[in-house]
Design a protein around this motif. Structure first.
Motif, PDB file in Angstrom:
ATOM      1  N   GLN A  57       0.870  -1.157   0.000  1.00  0.00           N
ATOM      2  CA  GLN A  57       0.000   0.000   0.000  1.00  0.00           C
ATOM      3  C   GLN A  57       0.915   1.216   0.000  1.00  0.00           C
ATOM      4  OE1 GLN A  57      -3.160  -0.007  -0.307  1.00  0.00           O
ATOM      5  NE2 GLN A  57      -3.653  -2.151   0.009  1.00  0.00           N
ATOM      6  N   GLY A  74      -4.687   2.922  12.656  1.00  0.00           N
ATOM      7  CA  GLY A  74      -5.399   2.151  11.644  1.00  0.00           C
ATOM      8  C   GLY A  74      -4.651   2.091  10.321  1.00  0.00           C
ATOM      9  N   TYR A  78      -3.093  -1.247   8.587  1.00  0.00           N
ATOM     10  CA  TYR A  78      -3.559  -1.630   7.251  1.00  0.00           C
ATOM     11  C   TYR A  78      -2.408  -1.916   6.314  1.00  0.00           C
ATOM     12  CZ  TYR A  78      -6.638  -1.867   3.217  1.00  0.00           C
ATOM     13  OH  TYR A  78      -7.326  -2.310   2.121  1.00  0.00           O
ATOM     14  N   TYR A  80       0.030   0.653   5.185  1.00  0.00           N
ATOM     15  CA  TYR A  80       0.562   1.776   4.406  1.00  0.00           C
ATOM     16  C   TYR A  80       2.009   2.061   4.792  1.00  0.00           C
ATOM     17  CZ  TYR A  80      -4.078   2.848   2.593  1.00  0.00           C
ATOM     18  OH  TYR A  80      -5.274   2.780   1.945  1.00  0.00           O
ATOM     19  N   ARG A 181       0.033  -5.747  11.978  1.00  0.00           N
ATOM     20  CA  ARG A 181       0.296  -5.179  10.648  1.00  0.00           C
ATOM     21  C   ARG A 181       0.739  -6.273   9.677  1.00  0.00           C
ATOM     22  NH1 ARG A 181       2.237  -0.299   8.078  1.00  0.00           N
ATOM     23  NH2 ARG A 181       3.817  -0.786   6.490  1.00  0.00           N
ATOM     24  N   ARG A 184      -2.239  -8.819   8.973  1.00  0.00           N
ATOM     25  CA  ARG A 184      -3.263  -8.274   8.077  1.00  0.00           C
ATOM     26  C   ARG A 184      -2.733  -8.167   6.647  1.00  0.00           C
ATOM     27  NH1 ARG A 184      -6.614  -3.419  10.847  1.00  0.00           N
ATOM     28  NH2 ARG A 184      -7.704  -3.655   8.876  1.00  0.00           N
ATOM     29  N   SER A 185      -1.472  -7.777   6.525  1.00  0.00           N
ATOM     30  CA  SER A 185      -0.878  -7.672   5.192  1.00  0.00           C
ATOM     31  C   SER A 185      -0.819  -9.040   4.520  1.00  0.00           C
ATOM     32  CB  SER A 185       0.534  -7.076   5.288  1.00  0.00           C
ATOM     33  OG  SER A 185       0.496  -5.755   5.795  1.00  0.00           O
TER      34      SER A 185
END
Length: 324
Positions: A57, A74, A78, A80, A181, A184-185
């Motif tokens: 991201q 957040g 996610y 980024y 992190r 989720r990735s």
């Protein structure tokens, strides 16, 4: 997005399914490209174009608002890599300090640019080098040490040691955020999960286990805060019994994580048996301990210690095997 294809039969032994043109062009597949097929646990097949880099991201912009701390966390969770906090007018110093405080709590995050109306946060963290299992074990060991020192600080009325325990809770939170992190990735990017040599089910179990450990760390910090608040106990038997309850929790050792990783039923049952022993001893402790100024604080400690024991037991139970 779900795509449907009709299976065709060619030659004498080959089944053929066409690949979506848009997807093939996007990932750079051409004539002669090699694709790896991986059988999944649910009976499906996942395709991996060889040489494809894991997706990232790139960046996100967050408009300054009332919940900037939560939005920053957040965006980090996610996945980024560049997070821009922007404002239509110069930010107040209090807001700038809040952003900096949040960034300090996120592993690999650094402020790389700052103007009156913008703060850029760069995340320098190679997810492929972060092994979820190792991070989970590190988080667990750190919390174990916190629990030991927190109870010691309470019994010795050592407020200095208590403050050190509270500070270490920040490191537990950093590990927790980093692990979430990566998890989720990997759930979003199957190629990353492949490189980490893990499965979605394992990642989900690690995510839940990490939350149990993070909760145990918070409980240890609460025990540490009780250090120095109340006078030293003059009942030796009461103090020894609290130490015995701590020893019961300590006797779990690395069992909860080992049970989760291996799914060994005997290891799981060993941890849960320790949990039952703690419950039995703590119930007896509550019945025979008189309520006074000191024991009011001790009961708080016991409540947190009980929750820590439960958290560790719950981690082990995540590894329960299931065979149909």
């Amino acid at each position: 997005m779900e795509l449907r294809r009709t299976v065709q039969f060619t030659g004498r032994s080959s089944y053929v399914v066409t690949l979506p043109k848009a997807w093939a062009e996007r990932v750079g597949i051409r004539k002669g490209s090699v694709i790896t097929l991986k059988l999944t646990e649910d009976g499906g097949i996942t395709l991996y174009p060889e040489g494809l880099k894991a997706g990232q991201q790139p960046e996100v912009e967050i408009k300054l608002g009332d919940h900037i701390s939560q939005q920053l966390v957040g965006a980090y969770l996610y996945g980024y890599y560049l997070i821009k906090v922007t404002s239509d007018r110069p930010m107040e110093q209090e807001t700038v300090e809040e952003v900096k405080r949040v960034v300090r709590g996120l592993a690999g995050a650094e402020i790389v640019d700052e103007t009156p109306t913008k703060i850029e946060v760069q995340v320098v963290l190679d997810k492929e080098l972060v092994a979820p299992e190792k991070m989970l074990r590190r988080q667990y060991v750190l919390v174990q040490g916190m629990v030991d020192d927190a109870v010691k600080a309470f019994l010795d009325r050592n407020s200095g040691l208590g403050r050190m325990v509270v500070q270490r809770d920040e490191e537990v939170d950093r590990l927790y955020f980093t692990l979430v992190r990566v998890i989720r990735s990997a759930l979003i990017d199957p190629l990353l999960a492949k490189k980490l040599n893990t499965t979605p089910l394992t990642l989900l179990d690690f995510r839940v286990a990490a939350k149990f450990i993070e909760d145990a760390g918070d409980r240890a910090a609460e025990i540490a805060k009780e250090a120095g608040r109340q006078p030293r106990a003059n009942n030796v038997e009461t103090v020894e019994e609290l130490k015995n309850l701590l020893h019961i929790v300590q006797s779990m050792g690395g069992g909860p994580i080992d049970a989760l990783i291996t799914g060994d039923l005997e290891k799981i049952m060993h941890v849960t048996s320790i949990r039952k022993e703690f419950m039995r001893r703590s119930e007896s402790f509550l019945k025979k301990t008189p309520l006074n100024t000191y024991t009011t604080s001790m009961f708080k400690v016991l409540l947190h210690l009980d929750r820590i024991c439960e958290d560790f037991s719950d981690i082990a139970e995540l590894g329960l095997p299931f065979k149909a």
